[in-house]
Scaffold this motif. Structure first.
Motif, PDB file in Angstrom:
ATOM      1  N   LEU A   1     -19.075   4.008  29.593  1.00 25.07           N
ATOM      2  CA  LEU A   1     -20.014   3.972  30.726  1.00 25.07           C
ATOM      3  C   LEU A   1     -21.378   3.576  29.930  1.00 25.07           C
ATOM      4  O   LEU A   1     -22.116   4.570  29.722  1.00 25.07           O
ATOM      5  N   LEU A   2     -21.491   2.122  29.622  1.00 30.66           N
ATOM      6  CA  LEU A   2     -22.818   1.946  29.071  1.00 30.66           C
ATOM      7  C   LEU A   2     -23.847   1.795  29.717  1.00 30.66           C
ATOM      8  O   LEU A   2     -23.901   0.956  30.442  1.00 30.66           O
ATOM      9  N   LEU A   3     -24.731   2.696  29.949  1.00 27.91           N
ATOM     10  CA  LEU A   3     -25.909   2.712  30.801  1.00 27.91           C
ATOM     11  C   LEU A   3     -27.099   2.259  29.932  1.00 27.91           C
ATOM     12  O   LEU A   3     -27.457   3.042  28.882  1.00 27.91           O
ATOM     13  N   ASP A   4     -27.849   1.643  30.799  1.00 27.39           N
ATOM     14  CA  ASP A   4     -29.507   1.390  30.372  1.00 27.39           C
ATOM     15  C   ASP A   4     -30.356   2.592  30.788  1.00 27.39           C
ATOM     16  O   ASP A   4     -29.955   3.462  31.534  1.00 27.39           O
ATOM     17  N   GLN A   5     -31.590   2.258  30.450  1.00 29.39           N
ATOM     18  CA  GLN A   5     -32.919   3.147  30.544  1.00 29.39           C
ATOM     19  C   GLN A   5     -33.070   3.494  32.267  1.00 29.39           C
ATOM     20  O   GLN A   5     -33.533   4.429  32.519  1.00 29.39           O
TER      21      GLN A   5
ATOM     22  N   PRO B   1     -15.363  -1.752  32.710  1.00 30.94           N
ATOM     23  CA  PRO B   1     -16.232  -1.128  31.465  1.00 30.94           C
ATOM     24  C   PRO B   1     -15.733  -1.806  30.213  1.00 30.94           C
ATOM     25  O   PRO B   1     -14.805  -2.142  29.960  1.00 30.94           O
ATOM     26  N   VAL B   2     -16.822  -1.717  29.315  1.00 30.96           N
ATOM     27  CA  VAL B   2     -16.437  -1.946  27.853  1.00 30.96           C
ATOM     28  C   VAL B   2     -15.602  -0.876  27.081  1.00 30.96           C
ATOM     29  O   VAL B   2     -15.630   0.207  27.663  1.00 30.96           O
ATOM     30  N   GLY B   3     -14.797  -1.299  26.416  1.00 27.53           N
ATOM     31  CA  GLY B   3     -13.946  -0.487  25.830  1.00 27.53           C
ATOM     32  C   GLY B   3     -12.614  -1.282  25.295  1.00 27.53           C
ATOM     33  O   GLY B   3     -12.414  -2.266  25.883  1.00 27.53           O
ATOM     34  N   GLY B   4     -11.693  -0.300  24.854  1.00 25.45           N
ATOM     35  CA  GLY B   4     -10.365  -0.997  24.422  1.00 25.45           C
ATOM     36  C   GLY B   4      -9.462  -0.067  23.703  1.00 25.45           C
ATOM     37  O   GLY B   4      -9.900   1.054  23.457  1.00 25.45           O
ATOM     38  N   GLY B   5      -8.711  -0.534  22.803  1.00 27.62           N
ATOM     39  CA  GLY B   5      -7.766   0.301  22.205  1.00 27.62           C
ATOM     40  C   GLY B   5      -8.195   1.282  21.145  1.00 27.62           C
ATOM     41  O   GLY B   5      -9.106   0.677  20.310  1.00 27.62           O
TER      42      GLY B   5
END
Length: 167
Positions: free
Chosen positions: A11-15, A36-40
């Motif tokens: 869960l890549l959150l900005d400011q 969301p960003v992510g993977g194996g």
């Protein structure tokens, strides 16, 4: 029979608490979905290291603070004709707002990654676009309102899906 896959989701959150999601398309005849960003998680790699690697590969961002693990999910899905039993670990990560520039996508990722967007929780909860998991907007709203859980919460519903958690 499905393949077991260990994954990390970020869960890549900005400011301003906007969440970065990627847009992918299984094939030209399928509608795009946001995820969301992510993977194996690779052999010998821990989840945090995998998260950092995935952030770099999918967004080009190096300086990201990975925070607590907040959710767990087991998700069975079919993607490009393969059934996958995915065990996801979800982490919060913080960064300053930036424009993603994929750094090292796999050949497979290059065929389906079609964009990215920073979403507010309200935008996510109200979009008609497919988002995975489908309840990501309300879950993010609750996480931002209530704070991080003391230990990861299981957000899986145990059902199979024909659409992926991707990555």
């Amino acid at each position: 029979m499905s393949v077991l896959r260990r994954t990390v989701k970020i869960l890549l959150l900005d400011q301003t608490d906007r969440l970065l999601l990627l847009r992918g398309r299984e094939s030209p005849e399928h509608e795009p979905i946001w995820y969301p960003v992510g993977g194996g998680i690779e052999d010998g790699e821990d989840a945090v290291a995998a998260g950092r690697r995935e952030i770099l590969e999918e967004t080009g961002r190096r300086e990201v603070e990975i925070g607590p693990e907040v959710w767990l999910r087991r998700h069975v899905y079919s993607w490009r004709g393969n059934q996958t039993d995915t065990h996801e670990r979800w982490f919060v990560a913080r960064t300053d707002h930036f424009t993603p520039t994929p750094h090292a996508l796999t050949d497979n990722e290059q065929t389906y990654l079609t964009g990215s967007h920073w979403w507010t929780a309200d935008e996510l909860a109200s979009t008609p676009d497919p988002v995975f998991p489908p309840d990501l907007g309300p879950r993010l709203t609750a996480l931002l309102r209530d704070g991080y859980p003391a230990s990861p919460i299981d957000i899986g519903d145990g059902s199979a899906s024909s659409r992926p958690g991707l990555g």
